[in-house]
Design an enzyme around this catalytic site. Structure first.
Site, PDB file in Angstrom:
ATOM      1  N   PHE A   1       0.711  -1.327   0.109  1.00 25.52           N
ATOM      2  CA  PHE A   1      -0.071  -0.163  -0.080  1.00 25.52           C
ATOM      3  C   PHE A   1       0.813   1.128  -0.174  1.00 25.52           C
ATOM      4  CE2 PHE A   1      -2.015  -3.324   2.369  1.00 25.52           C
ATOM      5  CZ  PHE A   1      -3.328  -3.494   1.547  1.00 25.52           C
TER       6      PHE A   1
ATOM      7  N   ASP B   1       0.718  -0.729   5.459  1.00 23.62           N
ATOM      8  CA  ASP B   1      -0.157   0.589   5.771  1.00 23.62           C
ATOM      9  C   ASP B   1      -1.405   0.579   4.953  1.00 23.62           C
ATOM     10  OD1 ASP B   1      -0.697   2.786   6.721  1.00 23.62           O
ATOM     11  OD2 ASP B   1       0.346   3.893   5.225  1.00 23.62           O
TER      12      ASP B   1
ATOM     13  N   CYS C   1      -5.265   2.914  10.572  1.00 22.02           N
ATOM     14  CA  CYS C   1      -5.677   4.095  10.522  1.00 22.02           C
ATOM     15  C   CYS C   1      -7.210   3.864  10.609  1.00 22.02           C
ATOM     16  CB  CYS C   1      -5.314   4.739   8.993  1.00 22.02           C
ATOM     17  SG  CYS C   1      -6.337   4.141   7.800  1.00 22.02           S
TER      18      CYS C   1
HETATM   19  N1  SAH Z   1       1.834   4.309   2.902  1.00 24.05           N
HETATM   20  C1  SAH Z   1       1.165   5.451   2.350  1.00 24.05           C
HETATM   21  C2  SAH Z   1      -0.199   5.560   2.295  1.00 24.05           C
HETATM   22  C3  SAH Z   1      -0.965   4.397   2.216  1.00 24.05           C
HETATM   23  S1  SAH Z   1      -2.677   4.658   1.683  1.00 24.05           S
HETATM   24  C4  SAH Z   1       2.039   6.759   2.500  1.00 24.05           C
HETATM   25  O1  SAH Z   1       3.064   6.537   3.439  1.00 24.05           O
HETATM   26  O2  SAH Z   1       1.907   7.571   1.997  1.00 24.05           O
HETATM   27  C5  SAH Z   1      -3.273   3.342   1.293  1.00 24.05           C
HETATM   28  C6  SAH Z   1      -2.925   3.014  -0.370  1.00 24.05           C
HETATM   29  O3  SAH Z   1      -3.756   1.447  -0.435  1.00 24.05           O
HETATM   30  C7  SAH Z   1      -3.461   3.809  -1.459  1.00 24.05           C
HETATM   31  O4  SAH Z   1      -2.753   4.216  -2.247  1.00 24.05           O
HETATM   32  C8  SAH Z   1      -4.661   2.681  -2.300  1.00 24.05           C
HETATM   33  O5  SAH Z   1      -4.434   2.845  -3.624  1.00 24.05           O
HETATM   34  C9  SAH Z   1      -3.783   1.461  -1.851  1.00 24.05           C
HETATM   35  N2  SAH Z   1      -4.793   0.325  -2.165  1.00 24.05           N
HETATM   36  C10 SAH Z   1      -6.059   0.027  -1.409  1.00 24.05           C
HETATM   37  N3  SAH Z   1      -6.454  -1.336  -1.800  1.00 24.05           N
HETATM   38  C11 SAH Z   1      -5.329  -1.921  -2.102  1.00 24.05           C
HETATM   39  C12 SAH Z   1      -5.274  -3.201  -2.473  1.00 24.05           C
HETATM   40  N4  SAH Z   1      -6.094  -4.184  -2.242  1.00 24.05           N
HETATM   41  N5  SAH Z   1      -4.044  -3.638  -2.967  1.00 24.05           N
HETATM   42  C13 SAH Z   1      -2.996  -2.779  -3.012  1.00 24.05           C
HETATM   43  N6  SAH Z   1      -3.279  -1.307  -2.810  1.00 24.05           N
HETATM   44  C14 SAH Z   1      -4.182  -1.025  -2.337  1.00 24.05           C
END
Ligand code: SAH
Length: 396
Positions: A228, A300, A340
């Site tokens: 993520f 995350d 979160c």
């Molecule tokens: N760690 C990042 C914030 C993560 S926000 C930082 O430090 O900035 C969560 C992210 O998860 C988003 O970018 C979203 O596109 C992604 N996401 C949501 N569901 C997902 C999935 N099933 N597999 C991969 N990515 C996913």
């Protein structure tokens, strides 16, 4: 005339502790006909004045308190006062951590219920989440123009919680210029491209800054899986911290493209990074089947629980990904895991990680705890402001 809200006997305690919410069940009677977002006075059952707040007839949180000072009028000067108070902390943090992007107003935690404002260079990005915030929009904009004459103001109120308050989503310029597709901010010596108009939330996950910095000490010479990753986030810090290899995973291709650019603009060794467009749930299972192992896994995910009804499903989701993460860690590896979801408290999250350890058949020790970055402060009167928690786990 200002409408008056009288509380049920015994329902004044939380307001006296300066907690900023009045629930509908705590209200005995309403004098006057307040409309959505109107300012109302709140009294105890005997008629003692307690607070002044915004009325929201459709929400369970019927009043959100603007002020506990009877002399305060809710006008431009009031918002200027709140902005200046919030800026004090941000000045310290901006200096300490080299920030040109930070949360300026964290809603209730900064005495402005329903209002979040993130600053990215000279762009202020507002989310107005409550009826009161919406009703005070003009005062807020005037106050922002006064305190930050150099800044443009943009609205990103495209969030589902507005529905609960009877409001529609809204985005657009409130003052000054349209944000360009890329605004570059800096934190802890790392530059980050932010897309204010099209990015997630107001453009960036500022709240993970302190945890990203803390992650540096776990990555030197390691093979890191950053799940993520959004626009790089932890992955940029991992490269900076000397990781051998960083595999960044997200489902959003624009986010992955920005993640690569962010590595490049910082002069980080992009050749040590991969940017993989995949569903984390599926990819982790594939890694497990292939027997691919990592030294560090960063987990995350987005918010899994938006409401109490979703909490049980969310617990399952958190347990599943944490179990998978543990199963693809080498013995003695590190799991950096976060939640979160405000509805999930730290104890519950700890328990879920413990359950994941049982299912993964791994012995796990909690070695560090994390919370939201310091520009998302936790006000002593408002414990609900704590939403982001995480653990560093030593996975034997
Ligand atoms: N760690 C990042 C914030 C993560 S926000 C930082 O430090 O900035 C969560 C992210 O998860 C988003 O970018 C979203 O596109 C992604 N996401 C949501 N569901 C997902 C999935 N099933 N597999 C991969 N990515 C996913």
């Amino acid at each position: 005339m200002t409408a008056s809200i009288y509380l049920v006997k015994g329902r004044d305690k939380s307001l006296r502790r300066r907690h900023p919410w009045v629930f509908s069940r705590g209200i005995q009677r309403v004098e006057g006909k307040p409309e959505l977002g109107d300012t109302v006075d709140v009294f105890d059952h005997k008629g003692e004045w307690l607070a002044r707040g915004a009325y929201s007839p459709q929400s369970q949180i019927r009043v959100r308190v603007w002020s506990f000072e009877q002399n305060d009028t809710i006008d431009t000067a009031f918002f200027i006062k709140r902005l200046n108070a919030a800026q004090g902390l941000r000045d310290i943090l901006a200096e300490r951590d080299g920030l040109t992007g930070y949360r300026l107003i964290a809603a209730e935690s900064d005495g402005l219920p329903g209002i979040t404002i993130d600053r990215y260079q000279d762009f202020l990005v507002c989310q107005l989440l409550s009826a009161g915030a919406e009703a005070q929009k003009d005062n807020l904009i005037e106050a922002l123009k006064t305190c930050y004459p150099e800044c443009s103001i943009y609205e990103r109120s495209d969030v589902s919680v507005r529905k609960k308050e009877g409001l529609k989503p809204r985005t657009g310029v409130l003052h000054g210029e349209t944000p360009p597709p890329v605004v570059t901010i800096e934190e802890n010596g790392i530059k980050i491209h932010v897309d204010i108009v099209g990015g997630h939330k107001t453009g960036f996950y500022l709240d993970q800054r302190d945890s990203r910095q803390a992650a540096i000490k776990y990555v030197k010479g390691k093979r890191v899986l950053n799940c993520f990753c959004y626009t790089g986030g932890f992955g940029l810090y991992a490269l900076k911290g000397g990781a051998d290899k960083v595999i960044n995973v997200d489902v959003s291709q624009p986010a992955l493209d920005t993640a690569r650019q962010n590595a490049e603009i910082n002069g980080l060794p992009v050749e040590n990074a991969e940017f993989v467009n995949a569903d984390v749930f599926k990819l982790l299972r594939e890694y497990r089947e292939r027997g691919e192992l990592f030294d560090v896994v960063i987990m995350d995910p987005p918010k899994f629980a938006e409401s109490k009804a979703q909490l049980v499903g969310a617990c399952r989701g958190y347990k599943d990904i944490n179990m998978l993460a543990m199963q693809i860690l080498k013995p003695g590896g590190t799991l950096l895991t976060y939640s979160c979801s405000g509805l999930m408290d730290s104890n519950l999250f700890q328990k879920i990680v413990a359950d994941a350890a049982l299912d993964a058949k791994r012995d796990v020790q909690f070695i560090e705890r994390f919370s939201q970055a310091a520009d998302h402060p936790l006000d002593s009167a408002y414990p609900e402001g704590f939403y982001l928690k995480g653990f560093a786990c030593y996975v034997k």
